[in-house]
Scaffold this motif. Structure first.
Motif, PDB file in Angstrom:
ATOM      1  N   THR A 179      -3.654  49.750  37.550  1.00 19.34           N
ATOM      2  CA  THR A 179      -4.240  49.896  36.213  1.00 19.34           C
ATOM      3  C   THR A 179      -3.612  48.908  35.239  1.00 19.34           C
ATOM      4  O   THR A 179      -4.310  48.299  34.417  1.00 19.34           O
ATOM      5  CB  THR A 179      -4.045  51.335  35.705  1.00 19.34           C
ATOM      6  OG1 THR A 179      -4.693  52.234  36.603  1.00 19.34           O
ATOM      7  CG2 THR A 179      -4.634  51.508  34.313  1.00 19.34           C
ATOM      8  N   CYS A 247      -3.592  57.527  38.385  1.00 19.61           N
ATOM      9  CA  CYS A 247      -3.608  56.996  39.749  1.00 19.61           C
ATOM     10  C   CYS A 247      -3.049  58.057  40.686  1.00 19.61           C
ATOM     11  O   CYS A 247      -1.933  58.539  40.484  1.00 19.61           O
ATOM     12  CB  CYS A 247      -2.764  55.720  39.831  1.00 19.61           C
ATOM     13  SG  CYS A 247      -2.478  55.151  41.525  1.00 19.61           S
ATOM     14  N   GLU A 378     -10.463  58.188  41.468  1.00 20.62           N
ATOM     15  CA  GLU A 378      -9.310  57.830  40.634  1.00 20.62           C
ATOM     16  C   GLU A 378      -8.468  56.710  41.217  1.00 20.62           C
ATOM     17  O   GLU A 378      -7.863  55.938  40.468  1.00 20.62           O
ATOM     18  CB  GLU A 378      -8.403  59.053  40.439  1.00 20.62           C
ATOM     19  CG  GLU A 378      -8.990  60.154  39.583  1.00 20.62           C
ATOM     20  CD  GLU A 378      -9.585  61.266  40.428  1.00 20.62           C
ATOM     21  OE1 GLU A 378      -9.471  62.435  40.032  1.00 20.62           O
ATOM     22  OE2 GLU A 378     -10.175  60.965  41.483  1.00 20.62           O
ATOM     23  N   CYS A 379      -8.377  56.611  42.532  1.00 18.15           N
ATOM     24  CA  CYS A 379      -7.480  55.637  43.169  1.00 18.15           C
ATOM     25  C   CYS A 379      -8.057  54.221  43.088  1.00 18.15           C
ATOM     26  O   CYS A 379      -9.168  53.969  43.571  1.00 18.15           O
ATOM     27  CB  CYS A 379      -7.247  56.027  44.628  1.00 18.15           C
ATOM     28  SG  CYS A 379      -6.203  54.857  45.518  1.00 18.15           S
ATOM     29  N   GLY A 380      -7.277  53.303  42.521  1.00 18.86           N
ATOM     30  CA  GLY A 380      -7.752  51.928  42.342  1.00 18.86           C
ATOM     31  C   GLY A 380      -8.049  51.219  43.644  1.00 18.86           C
ATOM     32  O   GLY A 380      -9.082  50.556  43.783  1.00 18.86           O
ATOM     33  N   HIS A 396     -13.502  54.596  37.925  1.00 19.48           N
ATOM     34  CA  HIS A 396     -12.651  55.752  37.652  1.00 19.48           C
ATOM     35  C   HIS A 396     -13.484  56.791  36.892  1.00 19.48           C
ATOM     36  O   HIS A 396     -14.240  56.446  35.979  1.00 19.48           O
ATOM     37  CB  HIS A 396     -11.455  55.318  36.803  1.00 19.48           C
ATOM     38  CG  HIS A 396     -10.342  56.317  36.760  1.00 19.48           C
ATOM     39  ND1 HIS A 396     -10.449  57.522  36.100  1.00 19.48           N
ATOM     40  CD2 HIS A 396      -9.087  56.287  37.290  1.00 19.48           C
ATOM     41  CE1 HIS A 396      -9.314  58.196  36.223  1.00 19.48           C
ATOM     42  NE2 HIS A 396      -8.467  57.469  36.941  1.00 19.48           N
TER      43      HIS A 396
END
Length: 409
Positions: A179, A247, A378-380, A396
């Protein structure tokens, strides 16, 4: 109890049911990988007698934690494997044949160093890492796959330094490296949502959560990084200020920080929350702003492995379903395969893609049939891998909240 005795006691909990191996995504994709039971509890019995076996397979564990999540006895298999990896790496230290891979793992483990450098000239960095010649050179020299979806960089998310104020509602935000350097707009959106719900947000100059360092065998550096972060967190922890991250990998790492054995740190345990876990807690206390605009959209939601490992369910789905017009479909197709930097490596790229194939198929098919319009996660790095494997836009879920609150169209 001595360390040896503690390790033996953990082994006694393993009932050899092999559920961990049956559910392991790497075992399913790579028949040469004997699985977490084999290189974890089974091999541990030999290691306790001074016999090292299966060391060549240790690096193939992606640390997704699925084995620990499914183990009926709660055996910490991933940590067992990580301990064995640490010893194996110490034994091969200085081997000139492994030097290129050691350099690669050093680079991939230092995500914040890469981010700091890349964010100075993100456009130029993106051109360079996207150039075919550069990618081929990275593969032949360092073993970083030329096919892997290396994420692009943008402007760096800036720190927000504020004094602790007991008269105000405050939270500390831990953005994480992805992020902070690759997706700062999402970090700003998270800050905006927290502020809209009445919180003053503090963003200290945190280091990386240390997961990339551990995943790439830099265990000593990981411990040093944890100490630095804990030192930064202590003043806020002592005042009971919550620590929020958007994250899921960072969230899992931070929730394990209080068990990190460092003098003084366990006296004030950290209150760590996933963003949506925190927002759901506010909702249950009637403190979440629910002045949502209607949004007619449908989402396919992917729960990352490290979210599941936290044992908090899927709070993002619960929050998003409060918004009028929002339909959420849980994809429920297992791991995406990338696992941080695991899928970037030449020898693991095809394994990572095979692991994620069921998820890619579900995502692309759902978009094609109109089951949902977009993908949320949510996880990049999961988003990067889904974009790469399924060729569909993945964002996200905080962006749906941003729309519902009227901050963006």
């Amino acid at each position: 109890m001595t360390e040896q005795a503690s390790r033996r006691e953990a082994l006694d909990a393993c009932i050899k049911c092999s559920v961990c191996t049956a559910m392991c995504p790497v075992t399913a994709a790579n028949p040469l990988y004997s699985g977490p039971k084999s290189i974890g509890p089974d091999a541990e019995r030999f290691r306790l007698e001074g016999i090292e076996i299966g060391t060549s397979l240790l690096s193939y564990c992606s640390e997704c934690r699925t084995c620990e999540l499914t183990c009926p006895s709660g055996v910490q298999i991933t940590k067992m494997i990580a301990r064995a990896r640490r010893k194996a790496l110490q034994n091969k230290k200085g081997n000139i044949k492994t030097m290129p891979l050691d350099v690669r793992d050093y680079i991939l483990g230092r995500t914040e160093y890469l981010g700091e450098l890349a964010s100075l000239m993100p456009k130029l960095t993106n051109i360079l890492i996207g150039a075919s010649l550069a990618r081929k050179a990275m593969e032949s020299i360092l073993g970083i796959s030329s096919k892997a979806p290396l994420p692009g960089y943008g402007s760096k998310l800036q720190n927000i330094n504020r004094k602790i104020n007991s008269k105000k509602k405050q939270v500390v935000y831990f953005p994480g490296c992805f992020t902070k350097y690759n997706d700062s707009p999402t970090g700003k959106a998270i800050i905006k949502v927290l502020e809209y719900n009445g919180y003053e947000v503090i963003v200290p100059s945190f280091n990386c959560c240390a997961t990339p360092l551990e995943a790439n065998g830099r265990f000593k550096e990981a411990e040093d990084t944890k100490r630095k972060n804990l030192a930064l967190m202590q003043p806020y922890a002592q005042q009971g200020i919550p620590l929020i991250t958007g994250c899921t990998t960072c969230g899992l790492a931070l929730k394990e920080y209080p068990s990190f054995e460092e003098e003084g740190f366990q006296k004030t345990p950290l209150k760590v929350y996933d963003l949506f876990e925190f927002l759901w807690m506010l909702y249950q206390k009637n403190e979440l702003r629910t002045d949502f605009k209607e949004i007619n959209t449908s989402l396919g939601y992917h729960a990352s492995c490290h979210l599941k490992a936290q044992g908090i369910g899927v709070p993002a789905i619960r929050i998003l379903r409060l918004i009028p017009g929002v339909k959420v479909v849980e994809l429920d197709q297992g791991c995406c395969g990338l696992s941080g930097s695991y899928g970037f490596k030449k020898e693991k790229y095809n394994i990572a893609m095979q692991i994620g194939q069921a998820l890619f198929n579900r995502a692309s098919e759902g978009i094609r049939t109109g089951d949902f319009e977009n993908i949320a996660c949510e996880c990049g790095v999961c988003r990067v891998q889904i974009n790469h494997g399924a060729k569909v836009e993945t964002n996200h879920p905080v962006w749906i909240l941003m729309q519902a609150y009227g901050f963006c169209e």
